[in-house]
Scaffold this motif. Structure first.
Motif, short mmCIF file in Angstrom:
data_model
loop_
_atom_site.label_atom_id
_atom_site.label_comp_id
_atom_site.label_asym_id
_atom_site.label_seq_id
_atom_site.Cartn_x
_atom_site.Cartn_y
_atom_site.Cartn_z
N ARG A 224 0.86 -1.18 0.00
CA ARG A 224 0.00 0.00 0.00
C ARG A 224 0.89 1.23 0.00
O ARG A 224 1.78 1.36 0.84
N SER A 225 0.66 2.15 -0.91
CA SER A 225 1.54 3.30 -1.09
C SER A 225 1.35 4.33 0.01
O SER A 225 0.33 4.36 0.70
N ARG A 226 2.37 5.19 0.16
CA ARG A 226 2.21 6.33 1.05
C ARG A 226 1.32 7.38 0.39
O ARG A 226 1.20 7.43 -0.84
N ASN A 283 6.01 1.93 7.33
CA ASN A 283 7.12 2.89 7.33
C ASN A 283 6.70 4.19 8.00
O ASN A 283 6.52 5.23 7.36
N TRP A 284 6.59 4.14 9.33
CA TRP A 284 6.16 5.29 10.12
C TRP A 284 7.20 6.40 10.13
O TRP A 284 6.93 7.50 10.65
N SER A 285 8.38 6.17 9.58
CA SER A 285 9.40 7.23 9.53
C SER A 285 8.93 8.42 8.68
O SER A 285 9.51 9.51 8.76
N THR A 286 7.87 8.23 7.88
CA THR A 286 7.31 9.36 7.14
C THR A 286 6.68 10.39 8.09
O THR A 286 6.51 11.55 7.72
N TYR A 287 6.34 9.94 9.31
CA TYR A 287 5.76 10.84 10.30
C TYR A 287 6.91 11.45 11.11
O TYR A 287 7.14 11.10 12.26
N ASN A 319 9.62 12.06 14.47
CA ASN A 319 10.71 11.13 14.18
C ASN A 319 10.39 9.70 14.61
O ASN A 319 11.19 9.02 15.24
N TRP A 320 9.20 9.24 14.23
CA TRP A 320 8.83 7.86 14.51
C TRP A 320 9.71 6.91 13.70
O TRP A 320 10.24 7.27 12.65
N SER A 321 9.86 5.70 14.20
CA SER A 321 10.64 4.68 13.50
C SER A 321 9.68 3.72 12.77
O SER A 321 8.49 3.64 13.09
#
Length: 424
Positions: A224-226, A283-287, A319-321
């Protein structure tokens, strides 16, 4: 009748309020059967909700099917906050119970022996949290809500007995509301409250593939895309301006919802019992930040542009991982009409100490669930119950907060779900 059924389901999915149910503010509760199996529901037979769990599996739907589901989520929790004013006297409190519904509606039609079309309306991202407005943590947030709905038209193709694949678009809606207490007295303003409320639509896509090794073993993958939202919102500042004046204006910001990969494995022990294993990487690093900018400052003093600049924005690093979700689900057919299901899921927390807040105060989560299903040739009804141990979380206060650090504990969510499917 089919048109009315689908229209009613889509309207319910688009209008229902949502509640947080999984890692970060991701939602996995898309049907009662999915809840019962801990979200490990990628290879279900004849289930229109496959549009949400695994689009490549809509090739398992024979003919035409429509499905509606409603999941009730009731979050609970407590916190301890060390205060800036007096670190020796921490504040203790609880979240205000704010139950919500995750509603899904699905339609799948087999076009021919090779092709299928499906569409779903369901929440992929949502959350709600509320704390006492008079508490010290209200400087961080006392009310936060994200309503989200994804509409996903999908095309699937069955190449042979082993391979099937799907691709789809995603029309994603979010409605965001944030409220917190703000003290601008040191800058010449007042002590009041800000409310930011807006909505946005954005586009994404998804793709999936299944491979069948033999009659007992199958594997699948879903991407699923961002999705990036440019959010325009209304700004209301009550009592925060010069002399305690109210300030009204506009706000804007950019929020990127993360992409994810899911991989699943299905094993049939016999014609009655099967087990699914599922792992999802999000990929929570987008947040990396929640930054909101105002078209006018909260405190505007002539000749003091620095103060105006300082109160023209609300910036907060996150800066979530990236994180993983693991799930296992078991389905056992008692007869041709009755089945029971059970599941377990574990969500890693992606929230760092310096990036946590009272918007999404959750740690590592463990979800236990069970359910039952009745079906005949035309109809299927399923129910499920779940209990989520939300875990504890430690995080520090940010600039402007009245606390130095906070600890959430005794957090859990009660879950109940029902689904109804009709075949035509």
């Amino acid at each position: 009748m089919k048109k009315h059924f689908l229209a009613l389901g889509l309207a319910a999915a688009l209008l229902a309020p949502q509640a947080a149910g999984a890692e970060g503010f991701a939602i996995n509760e898309w049907s009662a059967e999915g809840v019962a199996m801990g979200g490990a529901r990628m290879f279900a037979e004849d289930d229109a909700a496959n549009v949400a769990y695994n689009p490549a599996s809509i090739t398992k739907v024979k003919g035409e099917a429509m499905k509606n589901s409603a999941t009730y989520l009731s979050p609970h929790g407590s916190y301890k906050a060390d205060l800036v004013a007096d670190p020796t006297k921490p504040e203790y409190g609880k979240n205000v119970v704010h139950a919500g519904w995750a509603v899904g509606s699905y339609y799948v039609k087999q076009i021919n022996d090779k092709e299928w079309f499906g569409i779903g309306a369901f929440p992929r991202f949502a959350m709600v949290s509320e704390f006492e407005r008079s508490s010290k943590v209200s400087s961080n947030a006392f009310f936060s809500k994200l309503n989200g709905v994804s509409v996903t038209p999908t095309y699937a193709h069955k190449f042979d007995k082993k391979w099937s694949a799907a691709v789809g678009a995603e029309i994603n809606y979010v409605g965001l509301e944030l409220q917190k207490n703000v003290n601008t007295t040191l800058l010449g303003g007042g002590n009041g409250t800000t409310q930011i409320e807006g909505e946005s639509y954005a586009l994404g896509w998804n793709a999936a593939a299944n491979y069948t090794f033999d009659e007992k073993n199958e594997i699948g993958v879903v991407y699923r895309s961002r999705i990036t939202h440019s959010l325009e919102a209304d700004l209301k500042g009550y009592g925060v301006g010069v002399g305690g004046a109210d300030v009204f204006g506009n706000a804007y910001g950019v929020v990127t919802l993360p992409d994810s990969w899911s991989i699943g494995y299905n094993h049939k022990f016999d014609k009655k019992t099967r087990v699914e294993l599922n792992a999802t990487r999000t990929n929570w690093s987008t947040y990396d930040a929640l930054n909101v900018y105002f078209d006018r400052p909260l405190v505007d003093i002539p000749g003091r542009p620095a103060i105006g600049a300082a109160t023209s924005k609300s910036e907060s690093a996150k800066n979530w991982s990236n994180g993983w979700r693991y799930a296992i689900g078991v389905e056992h057919n008692l007869s041709d009409k009755y089945a029971v299901m059970a599941g377990f899921a574990y969500d890693e927390s992606s929230i760092p100490f310096d990036g946590g807040d009272f918007l999404v105060p959750t740690g590592n989560r463990r979800t236990y669930s069970l359910g039952a299903r009745y079906n005949d040739k035309k109809q299927t009804v399923a129910v499920a119950l779940g209990w989520m141990d939300v875990g504890s979380l430690d995080f520090k206060g940010h600039t402007g907060d009245a606390f130095t650090k906070a600890h959430t504990y005794d957090s859990f969510t009660k879950i109940a779900s029902i689904s109804y499917q009709r075949k035509f």
